[in-house]
Design a protein around this motif. Structure first.
Motif, PDB file in Angstrom:
ATOM      1  N   SER A 111       0.678  -1.195  -0.095  1.00  0.00           N
ATOM      2  CA  SER A 111      -0.181   0.217   0.072  1.00  0.00           C
ATOM      3  C   SER A 111       0.836   1.383  -0.121  1.00  0.00           C
ATOM      4  O   SER A 111       0.586   2.225  -0.673  1.00  0.00           O
ATOM      5  N   GLU A 112       2.053   1.371   0.673  1.00  0.00           N
ATOM      6  CA  GLU A 112       2.716   2.417   0.970  1.00  0.00           C
ATOM      7  C   GLU A 112       4.074   2.606   0.373  1.00  0.00           C
ATOM      8  O   GLU A 112       4.908   3.384   0.514  1.00  0.00           O
ATOM      9  N   TRP A 113       4.330   1.706  -0.616  1.00  0.00           N
ATOM     10  CA  TRP A 113       5.773   1.393  -0.888  1.00  0.00           C
ATOM     11  C   TRP A 113       6.185   2.650  -1.788  1.00  0.00           C
ATOM     12  O   TRP A 113       7.276   3.359  -1.717  1.00  0.00           O
ATOM     13  N   ASN A 114       5.456   3.432  -2.466  1.00  0.00           N
ATOM     14  CA  ASN A 114       5.696   4.528  -3.180  1.00  0.00           C
ATOM     15  C   ASN A 114       5.098   5.806  -2.732  1.00  0.00           C
ATOM     16  O   ASN A 114       4.692   6.880  -3.385  1.00  0.00           O
ATOM     17  N   SER A 115       4.472   5.875  -1.628  1.00  0.00           N
ATOM     18  CA  SER A 115       3.822   6.862  -0.962  1.00  0.00           C
ATOM     19  C   SER A 115       4.858   7.985  -0.620  1.00  0.00           C
ATOM     20  O   SER A 115       5.891   7.639  -0.575  1.00  0.00           O
ATOM     21  N   GLU A 116       4.070   9.105  -0.260  1.00  0.00           N
ATOM     22  CA  GLU A 116       4.991  10.241   0.173  1.00  0.00           C
ATOM     23  C   GLU A 116       5.867   9.732   1.586  1.00  0.00           C
ATOM     24  O   GLU A 116       6.724  10.342   1.793  1.00  0.00           O
ATOM     25  N   GLY A 120      12.485   9.395  -0.616  1.00  0.00           N
ATOM     26  CA  GLY A 120      13.969   9.485  -0.268  1.00  0.00           C
ATOM     27  C   GLY A 120      14.649   8.064   0.362  1.00  0.00           C
ATOM     28  O   GLY A 120      15.737   8.406   0.773  1.00  0.00           O
ATOM     29  N   MET A 121      13.792   7.215   0.537  1.00  0.00           N
ATOM     30  CA  MET A 121      14.477   5.905   1.308  1.00  0.00           C
ATOM     31  C   MET A 121      14.787   4.748  -0.012  1.00  0.00           C
ATOM     32  O   MET A 121      13.990   4.712  -0.835  1.00  0.00           O
ATOM     33  N   ASN A 122      15.772   4.241   0.275  1.00  0.00           N
ATOM     34  CA  ASN A 122      15.881   2.988  -0.523  1.00  0.00           C
ATOM     35  C   ASN A 122      15.325   1.853  -0.203  1.00  0.00           C
ATOM     36  O   ASN A 122      14.637   1.998   0.655  1.00  0.00           O
ATOM     37  N   THR A 123      15.391   0.701  -1.055  1.00  0.00           N
ATOM     38  CA  THR A 123      14.621  -0.649  -0.790  1.00  0.00           C
ATOM     39  C   THR A 123      14.766  -1.096   0.687  1.00  0.00           C
ATOM     40  O   THR A 123      13.972  -1.337   1.336  1.00  0.00           O
ATOM     41  N   TYR A 124      16.036  -1.333   1.032  1.00  0.00           N
ATOM     42  CA  TYR A 124      16.322  -1.819   2.356  1.00  0.00           C
ATOM     43  C   TYR A 124      15.703  -0.859   3.244  1.00  0.00           C
ATOM     44  O   TYR A 124      15.328  -1.723   4.421  1.00  0.00           O
ATOM     45  N   GLN A 125      15.865   0.451   3.425  1.00  0.00           N
ATOM     46  CA  GLN A 125      15.325   1.323   4.333  1.00  0.00           C
ATOM     47  C   GLN A 125      14.024   1.122   4.512  1.00  0.00           C
ATOM     48  O   GLN A 125      13.293   1.109   5.509  1.00  0.00           O
ATOM     49  N   LYS A 126      13.329   0.954   3.162  1.00  0.00           N
ATOM     50  CA  LYS A 126      11.819   0.795   3.385  1.00  0.00           C
ATOM     51  C   LYS A 126      11.202  -0.670   3.877  1.00  0.00           C
ATOM     52  O   LYS A 126      10.578  -0.410   4.602  1.00  0.00           O
ATOM     53  N   LEU A 127      12.147  -1.776   3.638  1.00  0.00           N
ATOM     54  CA  LEU A 127      11.526  -2.836   4.291  1.00  0.00           C
ATOM     55  C   LEU A 127      11.753  -2.912   5.539  1.00  0.00           C
ATOM     56  O   LEU A 127      10.880  -3.299   6.414  1.00  0.00           O
ATOM     57  N   VAL A 128      12.893  -2.416   6.454  1.00  0.00           N
ATOM     58  CA  VAL A 128      13.102  -2.466   7.767  1.00  0.00           C
ATOM     59  C   VAL A 128      12.095  -1.338   8.347  1.00  0.00           C
ATOM     60  O   VAL A 128      11.797  -1.764   9.324  1.00  0.00           O
ATOM     61  N   ALA A 129      12.229  -0.015   7.716  1.00  0.00           N
ATOM     62  CA  ALA A 129      11.196   0.719   8.537  1.00  0.00           C
ATOM     63  C   ALA A 129       9.625   0.211   8.436  1.00  0.00           C
ATOM     64  O   ALA A 129       9.110   0.530   9.413  1.00  0.00           O
ATOM     65  N   SER A 130       9.250  -0.019   7.264  1.00  0.00           N
ATOM     66  CA  SER A 130       7.832  -0.767   7.397  1.00  0.00           C
ATOM     67  C   SER A 130       7.923  -2.041   8.301  1.00  0.00           C
ATOM     68  O   SER A 130       6.842  -1.990   9.174  1.00  0.00           O
ATOM     69  N   LEU A 131       8.602  -2.815   8.589  1.00  0.00           N
ATOM     70  CA  LEU A 131       8.774  -3.778   9.462  1.00  0.00           C
ATOM     71  C   LEU A 131       8.391  -3.309  11.060  1.00  0.00           C
ATOM     72  O   LEU A 131       7.812  -3.631  11.726  1.00  0.00           O
ATOM     73  N   PHE A 132       9.348  -2.208  11.116  1.00  0.00           N
ATOM     74  CA  PHE A 132       9.531  -1.628  12.431  1.00  0.00           C
ATOM     75  C   PHE A 132       7.932  -0.966  12.818  1.00  0.00           C
ATOM     76  O   PHE A 132       7.529  -0.926  13.857  1.00  0.00           O
ATOM     77  N   GLN A 133       7.333  -0.508  11.704  1.00  0.00           N
ATOM     78  CA  GLN A 133       6.045   0.352  11.776  1.00  0.00           C
ATOM     79  C   GLN A 133       4.745  -0.626  12.370  1.00  0.00           C
ATOM     80  O   GLN A 133       4.108  -0.375  13.196  1.00  0.00           O
ATOM     81  N   VAL A 134       4.890  -1.903  11.546  1.00  0.00           N
ATOM     82  CA  VAL A 134       3.791  -2.672  11.937  1.00  0.00           C
ATOM     83  C   VAL A 134       4.121  -3.413  13.092  1.00  0.00           C
ATOM     84  O   VAL A 134       3.184  -3.794  13.900  1.00  0.00           O
ATOM     85  N   VAL A 135       5.173  -3.715  13.624  1.00  0.00           N
ATOM     86  CA  VAL A 135       5.350  -4.257  14.816  1.00  0.00           C
ATOM     87  C   VAL A 135       4.920  -3.389  15.858  1.00  0.00           C
ATOM     88  O   VAL A 135       4.588  -3.831  16.944  1.00  0.00           O
TER      89      VAL A 135
END
Length: 277
Positions: A111-116, A120-135
């Motif tokens: 849902s949020e991969w290409n959202s605002e 400015g985040m790369n793929t790895y940063q997006k994955l880790v940040a997304s995991l942190f957010q849902v946890v």
């Protein structure tokens, strides 16, 4: 720096979510190393605490071969520690918790991969940040994204996870509490008049949300971007679940006339006259 690190670790493990910054954890959304350290603190301090507690005791039993640890595993009820659960319950609790995390992680990334929020985040940063957010959506409430730009669908999913108690587990019927004498499922007796008057927890949350909507009805009318039913629901459920998610305020779009002018592609002057761009 040392004080901040200790403070953040303790706050995360205890699910307090206190972060001594103005933007919560958003300033660290491009620091995967720190987020990887904090993610286990979130789950071990709440949802998976009973599961890992039992796993730790089992490991100590295997390593030390002491009878005390085996006794703790077999007689968890006699110990009187409410976080010490049965082996089956602890296992199912772990499966349920990881299942919720995986489901939220997949949906959040889709849902949020290409959202605002992820600019400015790369793929790895997006994955880790997304995991942190849902946890953090069930407990600690530390946020690495601006929740005001997250899609309403994801916020509704967060509402559901925030509502769930920490030890929610899909427990098969054969593992439910049974009567100690005949081994049959206990039947609920007739409720007293006082018990019938007591509403469910969900009912109290609905009543609270309605009361907030009533008390803030003027702001809902004047500033629907910041005061709407979804925002109020998120705030109420977040407070109930001791999560602490906040959607923030869209400061540049507070005035309804200005929002209307912006929609029409016009500039609002100081004297209230609208002129086309």
């Amino acid at each position: 720096m040392l004080t901040f690190s200790v403070f953040l670790i303790v706050s995360t493990f205890s699910n307090s979510g206190f972060v001594p910054t103005n933007e919560n954890m958003m300033v660290f959304n491009k620091n995967p190393g720190l987020l990887w350290v904090l993610i286990p603190q979130v789950v071990l301090g709440n949802t998976l605490y009973p599961s890992f507690l039992r796993l730790l005791i089992w490991v100590l039993k295997k390593v030390t071969n002491q009878g005390e640890f085996e006794y703790m595993l077999k007689n968890y009820k006699e110990i009187g520690y409410r976080h010490m659960l049965s082996g089956v319950y602890s296992s199912l609790l772990g499966v349920t918790a990881f299942g919720f995390i995986f489901l939220q992680f997949v949906l959040f990334c889709a849902s949020e991969w290409n959202s605002e929020a992820m600019d400015g985040m790369n793929t790895y940063q997006k994955l880790v940040a997304s995991l942190f957010q849902v946890v953090n959506s069930r407990h600690t409430g530390e946020s690495v994204f601006d929740l005001s730009v997250i899609s309403p669908a994801m916020m509704m999913l967060f509402v559901v996870t925030m509502y769930l108690p920490p030890y929610t587990s899909f427990l098969p019927g054969r593992y439910r509490k049974t009567d100690s004498k005949n081994g049959k499922l206990k039947k609920k007796g007739k409720k007293s008049f006082a018990e019938n008057l007591i509403l469910s927890q969900l009912s109290y949350l609905v009543i609270s949300a309605i009361l907030v909507c009533i008390t803030e009805r003027q702001k809902i009318k004047e500033d629907p971007l910041n005061f709407n039913v979804l925002n109020i629901t998120v705030e109420v459920i977040s407070a109930y679940g001791n999560v602490g998610f906040r959607l923030g305020t869209v400061c540049e779009q507070l005035h309804p006339t200005r929002v209307h002018a912006k929609t029409l592609g016009m500039d609002l002057l100081e004297d209230g006259v609208m002129v086309e761009n």
